[in-house]
Design an enzyme around this catalytic site. Structure first.
Site, PDB file in Angstrom:
ATOM      1  N   SER A  54      -1.694  -1.182  -2.843  1.00 43.38           N
ATOM      2  CA  SER A  54      -2.424  -1.618  -4.045  1.00 43.38           C
ATOM      3  C   SER A  54      -3.936  -1.522  -3.828  1.00 43.38           C
ATOM      4  O   SER A  54      -4.416  -1.580  -2.693  1.00 43.38           O
ATOM      5  CB  SER A  54      -2.063  -3.061  -4.384  1.00 43.38           C
ATOM      6  OG  SER A  54      -0.669  -3.202  -4.530  1.00 43.38           O
TER       7      SER A  54
HETATM    8  N1  SAM Z   1       1.874  -4.761  -1.451  1.00 44.64           N
HETATM    9  C1  SAM Z   1       1.944  -3.406  -0.971  1.00 44.64           C
HETATM   10  C2  SAM Z   1       0.860  -3.045   0.019  1.00 44.64           C
HETATM   11  O1  SAM Z   1      -0.021  -3.868   0.278  1.00 44.64           O
HETATM   12  O2  SAM Z   1       0.917  -1.930   0.530  1.00 44.64           O
HETATM   13  C3  SAM Z   1       2.014  -2.403  -2.074  1.00 44.64           C
HETATM   14  C4  SAM Z   1       3.294  -2.482  -2.801  1.00 44.64           C
HETATM   15  S1  SAM Z   1       3.735  -1.057  -3.724  1.00 44.64           S
HETATM   16  C5  SAM Z   1       2.597  -1.166  -5.069  1.00 44.64           C
HETATM   17  C6  SAM Z   1       5.275  -1.648  -4.397  1.00 44.64           C
HETATM   18  C7  SAM Z   1       6.406  -1.673  -3.391  1.00 44.64           C
HETATM   19  O3  SAM Z   1       7.527  -2.308  -3.999  1.00 44.64           O
HETATM   20  C8  SAM Z   1       6.900  -0.281  -2.967  1.00 44.64           C
HETATM   21  O4  SAM Z   1       6.766  -0.135  -1.588  1.00 44.64           O
HETATM   22  C9  SAM Z   1       8.369  -0.267  -3.406  1.00 44.64           C
HETATM   23  O5  SAM Z   1       9.227   0.445  -2.521  1.00 44.64           O
HETATM   24  C10 SAM Z   1       8.686  -1.752  -3.424  1.00 44.64           C
HETATM   25  N2  SAM Z   1       9.849  -2.141  -4.232  1.00 44.64           N
HETATM   26  C11 SAM Z   1      10.255  -1.694  -5.445  1.00 44.64           C
HETATM   27  N3  SAM Z   1      11.381  -2.343  -5.832  1.00 44.64           N
HETATM   28  C12 SAM Z   1      11.675  -3.232  -4.849  1.00 44.64           C
HETATM   29  C13 SAM Z   1      12.706  -4.206  -4.676  1.00 44.64           C
HETATM   30  N4  SAM Z   1      13.656  -4.415  -5.578  1.00 44.64           N
HETATM   31  N5  SAM Z   1      12.697  -4.941  -3.553  1.00 44.64           N
HETATM   32  C14 SAM Z   1      11.742  -4.766  -2.602  1.00 44.64           C
HETATM   33  N6  SAM Z   1      10.734  -3.864  -2.711  1.00 44.64           N
HETATM   34  C15 SAM Z   1      10.699  -3.113  -3.831  1.00 44.64           C
END
Ligand code: SAM
Length: 209
Positions: A54
């Site tokens: 993000s």
């Molecule tokens: N907070 C993170 C960072 O600092 O790098 C960025 C997060 S990224 C915008 C969103 C993440 O949510 C992705 O890595 C994706 O694989 C994960 N994601 C999507 N659906 C999910 C789920 N049901 N459970 C866990 N993770 C999930």
């Protein structure tokens, strides 16, 4: 932008404690090597498997809205690179713990490595469907969701403590960031328009691949 410029640009949107926590977490350690020179650009960047770290201002805003305090028990859904979890871990020290749930195995491994390299000890990264929360470590003082949901998942609401707070983006083409507070009921407050990757899971969107 360099780190100092970025941190001072966040003063308009973030609490000073959050900016101080971000000053202690080296974002470059959470990025693939070719992108490390862009670590202090205020933008999301690719981390592989179609996912992103993000933008710093979004991490700063979400942490400010959550009002994280020492000793808190925190759930992060969508761990990605581990960066956002590391900032929250700094804010809940001493005594606090962050459980970070990520669905993609390769990102779980990378996040664990990144957190170890950054010397962060109070984050546990777990591979699972975070749309169902993480009941084994509930209830949580705070829940931070970093992927957009079709609606606020009921399991996440139920895993919040009374007086607990959750930040979560909701929507598909048009998304908004919500602050959900649990008191004698649940109160959802719209904060701002945002853009996140989808929350894929049982209480999220269906996987289209
Ligand atoms: N907070 C993170 C960072 O600092 O790098 C960025 C997060 S990224 C915008 C969103 C993440 O949510 C992705 O890595 C994706 O694989 C994960 N994601 C999507 N659906 C999910 C789920 N049901 N459970 C866990 N993770 C999930």
């Amino acid at each position: 932008m360099n780190k100092e410029q970025l941190l001072s640009s966040l003063e308009e949107v973030a609490d000073p404690r959050v900016i101080s926590a971000m000053s202690h977490v080296p974002r470059e350690l959470f990025l693939p090597e070719p992108l490390q020179s862009r670590a202090y650009d205020d933008t999301p960047l690719p981390i592989g498997r179609g996912q992103t770290i993000s933008a710093p201002h979004m991490v700063a805003i979400m942490c400010t809205i959550l009002d994280l305090q020492p000793g808190m028990n925190v759930l992060e859904v969508g761990g990605g690179s581990g960066y956002h979890a590391a900032v929250m871990a700094e804010l809940v020290r001493p005594g606090g713990q962050v459980y970070s749930v990520e669905r993609i195995a390769g990102l779980v491994e990378a996040a664990r490595l990144n957190l170890a390299r950054a010397g962060v000890e109070n984050v546990t990264v777990i591979q699972s469907d975070g749309s169902l929360g993480l009941p084994e470590h509930a209830p949580y003082d705070r829940i931070s969701v970093a992927a957009t949901a079709p609606s606020i998942p009921e399991p996440l609401k139920q895993q919040l403590k009374i007086e607990g707070r959750m930040v979560i983006p909701v929507g598909e083409d048009y998304q908004e960031l919500y602050l959900v507070t649990r008191k004698n009921g649940f109160f959802a407050e719209r904060k701002m328009g945002v853009i996140f990757v989808p929350l894929i899971g049982e209480e999220g969107f269906k996987d289209r691949n």
